[in-house]
Scaffold this motif. Structure first.
Motif, PDB file in Angstrom:
ATOM      1  N   MET A   1      39.003  47.263  26.791  1.00 30.67           N
ATOM      2  CA  MET A   1      38.437  45.972  26.465  1.00 30.67           C
ATOM      3  C   MET A   1      38.917  44.971  27.515  1.00 30.67           C
ATOM      4  O   MET A   1      40.099  44.876  27.802  1.00 30.67           O
ATOM      5  CB  MET A   1      38.891  45.565  25.066  1.00 30.67           C
ATOM      6  CG  MET A   1      38.284  44.266  24.595  1.00 30.67           C
ATOM      7  SD  MET A   1      38.850  43.778  22.947  1.00 30.67           S
ATOM      8  CE  MET A   1      37.766  44.720  21.922  1.00 30.67           C
ATOM      9  N   THR A   2      37.994  44.223  28.065  1.00 29.35           N
ATOM     10  CA  THR A   2      38.353  43.254  29.091  1.00 29.35           C
ATOM     11  C   THR A   2      38.928  41.996  28.460  1.00 29.35           C
ATOM     12  O   THR A   2      38.782  41.767  27.252  1.00 29.35           O
ATOM     13  CB  THR A   2      37.109  42.869  29.925  1.00 29.35           C
ATOM     14  OG1 THR A   2      36.214  42.148  29.077  1.00 29.35           O
ATOM     15  CG2 THR A   2      36.439  44.088  30.522  1.00 29.35           C
ATOM     16  N   GLY A   3      39.558  41.183  29.296  1.00 27.71           N
ATOM     17  CA  GLY A   3      40.121  39.929  28.801  1.00 27.71           C
ATOM     18  C   GLY A   3      39.057  39.027  28.211  1.00 27.71           C
ATOM     19  O   GLY A   3      39.262  38.367  27.202  1.00 27.71           O
ATOM     20  N   ARG A   4      37.872  39.054  28.843  1.00 19.37           N
ATOM     21  CA  ARG A   4      36.780  38.206  28.366  1.00 19.37           C
ATOM     22  C   ARG A   4      36.282  38.655  26.992  1.00 19.37           C
ATOM     23  O   ARG A   4      36.047  37.839  26.104  1.00 19.37           O
ATOM     24  CB  ARG A   4      35.656  38.235  29.389  1.00 19.37           C
ATOM     25  CG  ARG A   4      34.565  37.280  29.087  1.00 19.37           C
ATOM     26  CD  ARG A   4      33.517  37.343  30.184  1.00 19.37           C
ATOM     27  NE  ARG A   4      32.726  36.144  30.141  1.00 19.37           N
ATOM     28  CZ  ARG A   4      31.844  35.828  31.037  1.00 19.37           C
ATOM     29  NH1 ARG A   4      31.667  36.605  32.081  1.00 19.37           N
ATOM     30  NH2 ARG A   4      31.140  34.745  30.917  1.00 19.37           N
ATOM     31  N   SER A   5      36.122  39.966  26.816  1.00 17.18           N
ATOM     32  CA  SER A   5      35.639  40.453  25.515  1.00 17.18           C
ATOM     33  C   SER A   5      36.701  40.283  24.433  1.00 17.18           C
ATOM     34  O   SER A   5      36.374  40.027  23.276  1.00 17.18           O
ATOM     35  CB  SER A   5      35.173  41.903  25.611  1.00 17.18           C
ATOM     36  OG  SER A   5      36.213  42.752  26.002  1.00 17.18           O
ATOM     37  N   ARG A   7      38.791  37.805  24.358  1.00 17.13           N
ATOM     38  CA  ARG A   7      38.735  36.374  24.056  1.00 17.13           C
ATOM     39  C   ARG A   7      37.554  36.079  23.133  1.00 17.13           C
ATOM     40  O   ARG A   7      37.682  35.334  22.168  1.00 17.13           O
ATOM     41  CB  ARG A   7      38.642  35.582  25.360  1.00 17.13           C
ATOM     42  CG  ARG A   7      38.918  34.123  25.214  1.00 17.13           C
ATOM     43  CD  ARG A   7      39.081  33.372  26.542  1.00 17.13           C
ATOM     44  NE  ARG A   7      38.185  33.792  27.614  1.00 17.13           N
ATOM     45  CZ  ARG A   7      38.558  34.518  28.678  1.00 17.13           C
ATOM     46  NH1 ARG A   7      39.798  34.919  28.812  1.00 17.13           N
ATOM     47  NH2 ARG A   7      37.673  34.854  29.604  1.00 17.13           N
ATOM     48  N   ARG A   8      36.399  36.690  23.432  1.00 18.88           N
ATOM     49  CA  ARG A   8      35.230  36.493  22.569  1.00 18.88           C
ATOM     50  C   ARG A   8      35.490  37.026  21.165  1.00 18.88           C
ATOM     51  O   ARG A   8      35.104  36.416  20.178  1.00 18.88           O
ATOM     52  CB  ARG A   8      34.002  37.186  23.165  1.00 18.88           C
ATOM     53  CG  ARG A   8      33.212  36.270  24.040  1.00 18.88           C
ATOM     54  CD  ARG A   8      31.832  36.842  24.309  1.00 18.88           C
ATOM     55  NE  ARG A   8      31.695  36.921  25.747  1.00 18.88           N
ATOM     56  CZ  ARG A   8      31.330  37.985  26.430  1.00 18.88           C
ATOM     57  NH1 ARG A   8      31.001  39.089  25.826  1.00 18.88           N
ATOM     58  NH2 ARG A   8      31.248  37.955  27.728  1.00 18.88           N
ATOM     59  N   GLY A   9      36.148  38.196  21.096  1.00 15.25           N
ATOM     60  CA  GLY A   9      36.477  38.764  19.787  1.00 15.25           C
ATOM     61  C   GLY A   9      37.416  37.861  19.005  1.00 15.25           C
ATOM     62  O   GLY A   9      37.236  37.667  17.797  1.00 15.25           O
ATOM     63  N   ALA A  10      38.400  37.285  19.684  1.00 16.43           N
ATOM     64  CA  ALA A  10      39.339  36.366  19.019  1.00 16.43           C
ATOM     65  C   ALA A  10      38.631  35.096  18.566  1.00 16.43           C
ATOM     66  O   ALA A  10      38.903  34.575  17.477  1.00 16.43           O
ATOM     67  CB  ALA A  10      40.493  36.025  19.957  1.00 16.43           C
ATOM     68  N   GLU A  11      37.696  34.613  19.381  1.00 19.60           N
ATOM     69  CA  GLU A  11      36.931  33.407  19.004  1.00 19.60           C
ATOM     70  C   GLU A  11      36.054  33.680  17.789  1.00 19.60           C
ATOM     71  O   GLU A  11      35.953  32.850  16.889  1.00 19.60           O
ATOM     72  CB  GLU A  11      36.091  32.924  20.185  1.00 19.60           C
ATOM     73  CG  GLU A  11      36.921  32.322  21.300  1.00 19.60           C
ATOM     74  CD  GLU A  11      36.130  32.071  22.577  1.00 19.60           C
ATOM     75  OE1 GLU A  11      34.913  32.395  22.622  1.00 19.60           O
ATOM     76  OE2 GLU A  11      36.736  31.558  23.539  1.00 19.60           O
TER      77      GLU A  11
END
Length: 194
Positions: A1-5, A7-11
């Motif tokens: 999982m990338t940092g961007r995904s 972050r999206r998951g956490a959001e």
């Protein structure tokens, strides 16, 4: 999982937690549904069901995610300061929507005993609560007599903070928190404040 995904998951998770808390505030426990939470969050119901079996599980997850964990001084060299900080943390958490959710669950415990029991497990999973965390930390390091850290003593600080809020309609000041620690908690564990 990338940092961007991630972050999206956490959001998304934060948005779902906010949605379940807002929905609870509006409709109450008895009318809390996955449909209502999904509508409020602007996401498909299936997104919720991938992770939670029902709205109560989602609510418990939101409470667990926001429930604070006390971190007493590792050297156990400032009991008074750590107790005051624990009570301050209680006050800060009481402003969070999850505190209202906990109050709603406990108010409705006779209708939803399984939810109240599950909520207790959320608290226990995070360790102890507020001043109890501090007192057990100090007792575990030999700074307090563990026999004096009873369930009643664990609750003194929180009870007095809540009593003050009920009686005055205001949060206790830092000075009042210090008085609670100095005049009630410390004497209960055999320490005379300076």
């Amino acid at each position: 999982m990338t940092g961007r995904s991630r972050r999206r998951g956490a959001e998304l998770l934060a948005a779902l937690h906010a949605a379940v808390l807002a929905e609870l505030d509006e409709v109450g426990i008895g009318r809390l549904t996955m449909e209502g939470v999904a509508r409020r969050a602007g996401t498909p119901k299936s997104t919720l069901y991938r992770r939670w079996a029902g709205p109560q599980e989602l609510l418990l997850d939101a409470v667990a995610a926001a429930y604070p964990v006390e971190v007493p001084s590792p050297a156990a060299d400032d009991l008074r300061g750590d107790l005051i900080a624990a009570l301050q943390l209680l006050i800060e958490w009481s402003r969070h929507p999850t505190a209202r959710a906990v109050q709603a669950v406990l108010t409705e415990r006779h209708r939803h005993p399984e939810l109240a029991e599950a909520l207790q497990q959320v608290f226990d999973a995070s360790g102890r609560r507020f001043t109890a965390t501090v007192l057990h930390h100090y007792a575990g390091l030999g700074r307090l007599d563990p026999a004096l850290v009873t369930p009643v003593v664990e609750d003194i600080g929180e009870a007095l903070v809540l009593k003050h809020a009920i009686d005055s309609g205001e949060e206790p000041t830092r000075q009042r928190l210090a008085e609670i620690v100095d005049q009630a908690i410390l004497p209960a564990v055999g320490i005379r404040p300076v």
